[in-house]
Design an enzyme around this catalytic site. Structure first.
Site, PDB file in Angstrom:
ATOM      1  CE  LYS A  42      -0.551  -0.554   4.984  1.00 45.24           C
ATOM      2  NZ  LYS A  42      -1.064   0.331   6.010  1.00 45.24           N
ATOM      3  NE  ARG A 140      -6.554   0.327  11.160  1.00 47.89           N
ATOM      4  CZ  ARG A 140      -5.301   0.123  10.754  1.00 47.89           C
ATOM      5  NH1 ARG A 140      -4.438   1.129  10.793  1.00 47.89           N
ATOM      6  NH2 ARG A 140      -4.890  -1.048  10.345  1.00 47.89           N
ATOM      7  CG  HIS A 170      -3.687  -4.447  12.114  1.00 47.67           C
ATOM      8  ND1 HIS A 170      -2.621  -5.054  11.487  1.00 47.67           N
ATOM      9  CD2 HIS A 170      -3.306  -3.162  12.328  1.00 47.67           C
ATOM     10  CE1 HIS A 170      -1.643  -4.161  11.332  1.00 47.67           C
ATOM     11  NE2 HIS A 170      -2.028  -3.013  11.837  1.00 47.67           N
ATOM     12  NE  ARG A 223      -2.949  -7.817   7.705  1.00 51.89           N
ATOM     13  CZ  ARG A 223      -3.473  -8.270   8.837  1.00 51.89           C
ATOM     14  NH1 ARG A 223      -4.129  -9.415   8.859  1.00 51.89           N
ATOM     15  NH2 ARG A 223      -3.361  -7.572   9.950  1.00 51.89           N
ATOM     16  CE1 TYR A 267      12.717  32.537   1.684  1.00 55.60           C
ATOM     17  CE2 TYR A 267      12.905  30.143   1.652  1.00 55.60           C
ATOM     18  CZ  TYR A 267      12.558  31.338   1.029  1.00 55.60           C
ATOM     19  OH  TYR A 267      12.056  31.319  -0.247  1.00 55.60           O
ATOM     20  CB  CYS A 313      14.360  26.433   0.401  1.00 55.76           C
ATOM     21  SG  CYS A 313      15.705  27.446   1.011  1.00 55.76           S
ATOM     22  CG  ASP A 315      11.405  24.039  -4.866  1.00 57.14           C
ATOM     23  OD1 ASP A 315      10.510  23.200  -4.899  1.00 57.14           O
ATOM     24  OD2 ASP A 315      11.201  25.275  -4.855  1.00 57.14           O
TER      25      ASP A 315
HETATM   26  C1  LIG Z   1      -4.099  -4.172   8.440  1.00 58.15           C
HETATM   27  C2  LIG Z   1      -2.621  -4.116   8.199  1.00 58.15           C
HETATM   28  N1  LIG Z   1      -1.953  -5.250   7.991  1.00 58.15           N
HETATM   29  C3  LIG Z   1      -0.621  -5.267   7.764  1.00 58.15           C
HETATM   30  C4  LIG Z   1       0.112  -4.088   7.750  1.00 58.15           C
HETATM   31  C5  LIG Z   1       1.610  -4.143   7.533  1.00 58.15           C
HETATM   32  O1  LIG Z   1       2.257  -3.690   8.694  1.00 58.15           O
HETATM   33  P1  LIG Z   1       3.846  -3.675   8.814  1.00 58.15           P
HETATM   34  O2  LIG Z   1       4.322  -2.696   7.829  1.00 58.15           O
HETATM   35  O3  LIG Z   1       4.091  -3.235  10.218  1.00 58.15           O
HETATM   36  O4  LIG Z   1       4.325  -5.060   8.539  1.00 58.15           O
HETATM   37  C6  LIG Z   1      -0.535  -2.879   7.965  1.00 58.15           C
HETATM   38  C7  LIG Z   1       0.223  -1.632   7.960  1.00 58.15           C
HETATM   39  O5  LIG Z   1      -0.106  -0.605   8.422  1.00 58.15           O
HETATM   40  C8  LIG Z   1      -1.952  -2.888   8.195  1.00 58.15           C
HETATM   41  O6  LIG Z   1      -2.630  -1.754   8.404  1.00 58.15           O
END
Ligand SMILES: Cc1ncc(COP(=O)(O)O)c(C=O)c1O
Length: 389
Positions: A42, A140, A170, A223, A267, A313, A315
């Site tokens: 993601k 969540r 999670h 995951r 700046y 700055c 850029d």
């Molecule tokens: C629902 C869920 N699963 C897995 C992950 C992966 O987590 P990580 O990057 O800590 O392995 C995330 C990351 O935010 C998540 O929101």
């Protein structure tokens, strides 16, 4: 991989695909044989480039991918990725048909959502694959108890629009040394899973910290995000596997000058030289995600340590050199140049008072990504230009 796109600025991120491959393979090899690894890609693969990382992770043994948004999943499908993809966040029920047609799995946990999604499905659509999301303590999204779970399971199993493919939760504290909250969540999830009439194909709970630090969190899929990028899950609970950092950030000197004692830089005239000094300008700034809080941070110029002086700055940024260096000298902001100096993503995170995740995600689309295997350049992803110039 598109190897044609050009870039016309001397600031770039290098993505080490060998390191990514090795990290994924090492993590995969450390998991129980039957546990499937879903790579978290993601947010443009945490800033590394979703398509390139997805391809490499799948080659290295990942079974599937997780993303946050339906758009992210569709973008991967459009680029030809046909591995299983699960969207982690809620999609609009009215988009159920789009997800189903592209064989993209989505979370489900609300009856109203399922009813609306069912109505939105079109004739000829394959069933929408859903993973029931359980909220065991993250607070969540997700259902919270067996009654809700049974209702949802019954509805899904008796509606041709859906296929129950998974169930997941999670962890909120898998990266902390204190284990009570983690164990509480684990217990709650096990209880929910055991109350299902038929266990689905995928049962998953662990993120990187879970997969690397808690053997009891695996179920049959994990995951994994941050760890495949070679970044640490937490300082508090370091995992036994230490990956190699995949991301590095570089630029080059565009201007050099000697300044006199009393002369100021940037700046607010925020920096004043005490003696004669060599000051260089590098073309990177907060509009690239190189944030103002990084004032004073060290960088590596031609293998030597140099420090950012004055305010960053939009850029451009100024650095104080240890000695004269010509225009074009490579300056590394994250990573190394083969000398003793090496700047970790974690060092930048500490300076920004944040976590490593935020650092690579924050270096934005203005910075082209160069994909490398060893020293071989495989391709460039420049989101500012779509075609060769
Ligand atoms: C629902 C869920 N699963 C897995 C992950 C992966 O987590 P990580 O990057 O800590 O392995 C995330 C990351 O935010 C998540 O929101």
């Amino acid at each position: 991989m598109n190897g044609k796109t050009q870039y016309f600025r001397d600031t770039w991120a290098e993505i080490d695909l060998d390191a990514l491959y090795k990290n994924v393979k090492t993590i995969r090899d450390g998991l129980p044989r039957e546990t499937k690894l879903f790579a978290a890609v993601k947010a443009n693969a945490y800033g590394h480039g979703d398509f390139q990382i997805a391809q490499e992770a799948l080659k290295a043994g990942a079974h599937g991918l997780v993303v946050a948004l339906l758009d992210e999943a569709l973008a991967l499908r459009q680029k030809g990725i046909d591995a299983p993809i699960l969207v982690l966040g809620l999609i609009r029920p009215t988009d159920a048909s789009v997800a189903a047609r592209h064989h993209i799995s989505v979370p489900a946990f609300q009856m109203d959502w399922l009813k609306e999604a069912s109505q939105a499905m079109e004739s000829g659509d394959p069933p929408l694959k859903v993973h029931i999301k359980c909220d065991t303590g993250m607070g969540r999204i997700g259902l919270k108890n067996e009654k809700e779970l049974k209702e949802i399971e019954h509805y899904i199993n008796n509606n041709d629009s859906f296929e129950l493919e998974g169930i997941f939760t999670h962890f909120a504290t898998a990266d902390q040394s204190e284990e009570n909250y983690y164990l509480q969540q684990l217990g709650a999830f096990k209880k929910l899973v055991s109350s299902l009439e038929t266990p689905p194909e995928y049962v998953h709970a662990a993120n990187s910290a879970g997969a690397l630090c808690h053997n009891d969190s695996m179920f049959n899929a994990v995951r994994v995000g941050i760890a495949i990028y070679g970044l640490s899950t937490s300082q508090e609970r370091p995992p036994h596997i230490k990956g190699k950092q995949v991301f590095s950030l570089h630029t080059a000197i565009v201007h050099v000058k000697k300044i006199q004692p009393g002369e100021c830089i940037g700046y607010g005239a925020g920096y004043q030289a005490k003696k004669e000094e060599w000051i260089a300008t590098i073309p990177v700034g907060y509009a690239d995600g190189w944030l103002r809080m990084l004032e004073g941070q060290r960088v590596i110029a031609d293998g030597h340590r140099a420090n950012i002086v004055g305010r960053i700055c939009m850029d451009q940024t100024m650095i104080k050199l240890p000695h004269y260096m010509p225009v074009g000298t490579k300056v590394t902001l994250i990573g190394g140049q083969g000398s003793d100096e090496f700047i970790t993503v974690e060092e930048i995170a500490e300076k920004l008072q944040t976590i490593n995740y935020e650092v690579t995600c924050t270096i934005n689309f203005r910075v082209p990504r160069l994909y490398k295997r060893g020293s071989r350049l495989l391709g460039v992803d420049n989101k500012l230009l779509s075609e060769d110039e």
